[in-house]
Design a protein around this motif. Structure first.
Motif, mmCIF file in Angstrom:
data_model
loop_
_atom_site.group_PDB
_atom_site.id
_atom_site.type_symbol
_atom_site.label_atom_id
_atom_site.label_comp_id
_atom_site.label_asym_id
_atom_site.label_seq_id
_atom_site.Cartn_x
_atom_site.Cartn_y
_atom_site.Cartn_z
ATOM 1 N N SER A 48 -4.354 14.333 -8.133
ATOM 2 C CA SER A 48 -4.128 13.730 -9.441
ATOM 3 C C SER A 48 -3.344 12.431 -9.366
ATOM 4 O O SER A 48 -3.440 11.597 -10.264
ATOM 5 N N ARG A 49 -2.561 12.228 -8.313
ATOM 6 C CA ARG A 49 -1.720 11.040 -8.207
ATOM 7 C C ARG A 49 -1.812 10.399 -6.820
ATOM 8 O O ARG A 49 -1.791 11.091 -5.804
ATOM 9 N N ILE A 50 -1.895 9.075 -6.802
ATOM 10 C CA ILE A 50 -1.988 8.309 -5.560
ATOM 11 C C ILE A 50 -0.600 7.779 -5.213
ATOM 12 O O ILE A 50 0.094 7.263 -6.094
ATOM 13 N N PRO A 51 -0.177 7.835 -3.956
ATOM 14 C CA PRO A 51 1.086 7.199 -3.575
ATOM 15 C C PRO A 51 1.041 5.705 -3.901
ATOM 16 O O PRO A 51 0.030 5.044 -3.688
ATOM 17 N N ALA A 52 2.132 5.177 -4.416
ATOM 18 C CA ALA A 52 2.161 3.787 -4.877
ATOM 19 C C ALA A 52 1.785 2.803 -3.777
ATOM 20 O O ALA A 52 1.038 1.847 -4.007
ATOM 21 N N SER A 53 2.294 3.012 -2.571
ATOM 22 C CA SER A 53 2.012 2.087 -1.477
ATOM 23 C C SER A 53 0.531 2.083 -1.125
ATOM 24 O O SER A 53 -0.050 1.032 -0.815
ATOM 25 N N SER A 54 -0.122 3.257 -1.181
ATOM 26 C CA SER A 54 -1.553 3.355 -0.901
ATOM 27 C C SER A 54 -2.350 2.624 -1.968
ATOM 28 O O SER A 54 -3.310 1.897 -1.676
ATOM 29 N N PHE A 55 -1.961 2.804 -3.224
ATOM 30 C CA PHE A 55 -2.653 2.124 -4.318
ATOM 31 C C PHE A 55 -2.538 0.604 -4.175
ATOM 32 O O PHE A 55 -3.532 -0.123 -4.304
ATOM 33 N N MET A 56 -1.342 0.104 -3.917
ATOM 34 C CA MET A 56 -1.119 -1.339 -3.828
ATOM 35 C C MET A 56 -1.919 -1.961 -2.694
ATOM 36 O O MET A 56 -2.363 -3.101 -2.792
ATOM 37 N N PHE A 57 -2.111 -1.224 -1.611
ATOM 38 C CA PHE A 57 -2.879 -1.756 -0.482
ATOM 39 C C PHE A 57 -4.379 -1.637 -0.714
ATOM 40 O O PHE A 57 -5.125 -2.615 -0.585
ATOM 41 N N GLN A 58 -4.839 -0.452 -1.076
ATOM 42 C CA GLN A 58 -6.273 -0.205 -1.164
ATOM 43 C C GLN A 58 -6.922 -0.882 -2.375
ATOM 44 O O GLN A 58 -8.088 -1.266 -2.315
ATOM 45 N N PHE A 59 -6.192 -1.026 -3.476
ATOM 46 C CA PHE A 59 -6.776 -1.615 -4.675
ATOM 47 C C PHE A 59 -6.553 -3.125 -4.770
ATOM 48 O O PHE A 59 -6.977 -3.737 -5.749
ATOM 49 N N LYS A 60 -5.906 -3.711 -3.805
ATOM 50 C CA LYS A 60 -5.649 -5.154 -3.877
ATOM 51 C C LYS A 60 -6.980 -5.900 -3.846
ATOM 52 O O LYS A 60 -7.804 -5.696 -2.956
ATOM 53 N N ASN A 61 -7.194 -6.795 -4.812
ATOM 54 C CA ASN A 61 -8.501 -7.440 -4.966
ATOM 55 C C ASN A 61 -8.645 -8.710 -4.136
ATOM 56 O O ASN A 61 -9.040 -9.763 -4.647
ATOM 57 N N VAL A 62 -8.351 -8.586 -2.867
ATOM 58 C CA VAL A 62 -8.524 -9.701 -1.935
ATOM 59 C C VAL A 62 -10.017 -9.867 -1.627
ATOM 60 O O VAL A 62 -10.809 -8.943 -1.774
ATOM 61 N N GLU A 63 -10.383 -11.069 -1.174
ATOM 62 C CA GLU A 63 -11.792 -11.319 -0.866
ATOM 63 C C GLU A 63 -12.203 -10.628 0.423
ATOM 64 O O GLU A 63 -13.285 -10.046 0.521
ATOM 65 N N TYR A 64 -11.333 -10.699 1.445
ATOM 66 C CA TYR A 64 -11.645 -10.081 2.733
ATOM 67 C C TYR A 64 -10.750 -8.857 2.912
ATOM 68 O O TYR A 64 -9.540 -8.985 3.069
ATOM 69 N N VAL A 191 -0.904 6.865 -10.511
ATOM 70 C CA VAL A 191 -0.051 6.514 -9.368
ATOM 71 C C VAL A 191 1.301 7.184 -9.489
ATOM 72 O O VAL A 191 1.879 7.262 -10.576
ATOM 73 N N GLU A 192 1.803 7.677 -8.357
ATOM 74 C CA GLU A 192 3.146 8.234 -8.329
ATOM 75 C C GLU A 192 4.030 7.348 -7.469
ATOM 76 O O GLU A 192 3.568 6.745 -6.490
ATOM 77 N N PRO A 193 5.307 7.223 -7.801
ATOM 78 C CA PRO A 193 6.202 6.360 -7.040
ATOM 79 C C PRO A 193 6.383 6.854 -5.610
ATOM 80 O O PRO A 193 6.244 8.043 -5.319
ATOM 81 N N ASP A 194 6.660 5.919 -4.718
ATOM 82 C CA ASP A 194 7.050 6.302 -3.363
ATOM 83 C C ASP A 194 8.540 6.654 -3.386
ATOM 84 O O ASP A 194 9.312 6.114 -4.171
ATOM 85 N N PHE A 195 8.935 7.540 -2.497
ATOM 86 C CA PHE A 195 10.325 7.987 -2.477
ATOM 87 C C PHE A 195 10.951 7.756 -1.104
ATOM 88 O O PHE A 195 10.280 7.757 -0.075
ATOM 89 N N ASN A 196 12.277 7.560 -1.123
ATOM 90 C CA ASN A 196 13.073 7.477 0.095
ATOM 91 C C ASN A 196 14.075 8.623 0.099
ATOM 92 O O ASN A 196 14.345 9.237 -0.935
ATOM 93 N N LEU A 197 14.648 8.889 1.247
ATOM 94 C CA LEU A 197 15.763 9.828 1.339
ATOM 95 C C LEU A 197 17.044 9.026 1.538
ATOM 96 O O LEU A 197 17.100 8.125 2.382
ATOM 97 N N ASP A 198 18.073 9.345 0.746
ATOM 98 C CA ASP A 198 19.338 8.631 0.914
ATOM 99 C C ASP A 198 20.106 9.204 2.104
ATOM 100 O O ASP A 198 19.598 10.063 2.840
ATOM 101 N N GLU A 199 21.311 8.734 2.306
ATOM 102 C CA GLU A 199 22.105 9.151 3.471
ATOM 103 C C GLU A 199 22.413 10.641 3.459
ATOM 104 O O GLU A 199 22.655 11.239 4.507
#
Length: 234
Positions: A48-64, A191-199
């Motif tokens: 149901s949800r795509i990781p944000a980083s995957s969406f930004m890369f795969q859906f980028k409308n570049v020519e090549y 899209v779902e946000p990407d997450f980090n782990l804090d200290e």
């Protein structure tokens, strides 16, 4: 987020003691080679949800689209009485493509005798084979209304691809390129946000992911593709 099932099986560990180190290394190499040859292709991932980083890369409308070796498809299915279903599929371009998988295995479960409106947001336009599957689905289901909204045109210079896109339009498919508003809509619904782990090991959301932030040349690239698509469908 989709949970992909791991089809890979761990290698079998031999119970016989090796005779010497050379034979051990050769045996391990042969076993590894055999295991790699027997690995099945990637399965279609559904969720149901795509990781944000995957969406930004795969859906980028570049020519090549170098390195973008998979197709992501986000779908909305609207049926009578306000029923709305959403999800996404992705592939690795090894076995079935995401478009073919959606129109042959996912969509049929939603089709009824009444009108069904389907909108698919796809990272690239379909190949010849997938376009044929979509056209057949439209031909079999007269109450199906389909909108196909794509980020990039796949191999649009090829005559077979151009013909396939024209056949889709002739079969009743509404085909257009993604605009900035479409990207914002997909971001909100798929899209779902990407997450980090804090200290301390706690999950923290990455900054600036509440709203879709377009890249600099998004609208310029969208206009470029719109002109190419209009030329193909003319």
């Amino acid at each position: 987020m989709a949970n992909q099932q791991n089809k890979f099986q761990p290698p079998q560990v031999s119970q016989d003691p090796p005779q010497n180190s050379e034979e051990t290394e050769e045996g391990e190499a042969e076993s590894k080679k055999k295991e790699q040859e027997e690995l099945p292709p990637f399965e279609i991932v559904e969720g149901s949800r795509i990781p944000a980083s995957s969406f930004m890369f795969q859906f980028k409308n570049v020519e090549y689209s170098s390195g973008r070796n998979k197709t992501l498809l986000c779908y909305t299915v609207e049926r009578g009485e306000g029923q709305v279903f959403r999800g996404y599929l992705e592939d690795e371009h090894v076995s079935a493509h995401a478009e073919e998988a959606f129109f042959t295995t996912v969509l049929p479960q939603f089709l009824t005798s009444g009108k069904v409106v389907v909108t698919c947001y796809v990272s690239s336009s379909p190949c010849v084979s997938c376009a044929a599957s979509i056209a057949q689905c439209l031909k079999r289901n007269k109450t199906l209304q389909l909108r196909l909204v794509v980020a990039r045109l796949f191999q649009w210079e090829e005559s077979e691809i151009r013909g396939a896109l024209r056949a889709l339009r002739a079969g009743g498919c509404q085909l257009r390129m993604m605009s900035g508003a479409d990207y914002s809509l997909v971001w909100k619904n798929f899209v779902e946000p990407d997450f980090n782990l804090d200290e301390e090991g706690k999950v923290e959301e990455k900054q600036d992911q509440g709203n879709f932030i377009p890249w600099e040349d998004l609208e310029e690239n969208a206009k470029y593709y719109e002109e190419k698509l209009a030329e193909i469908l003319r």
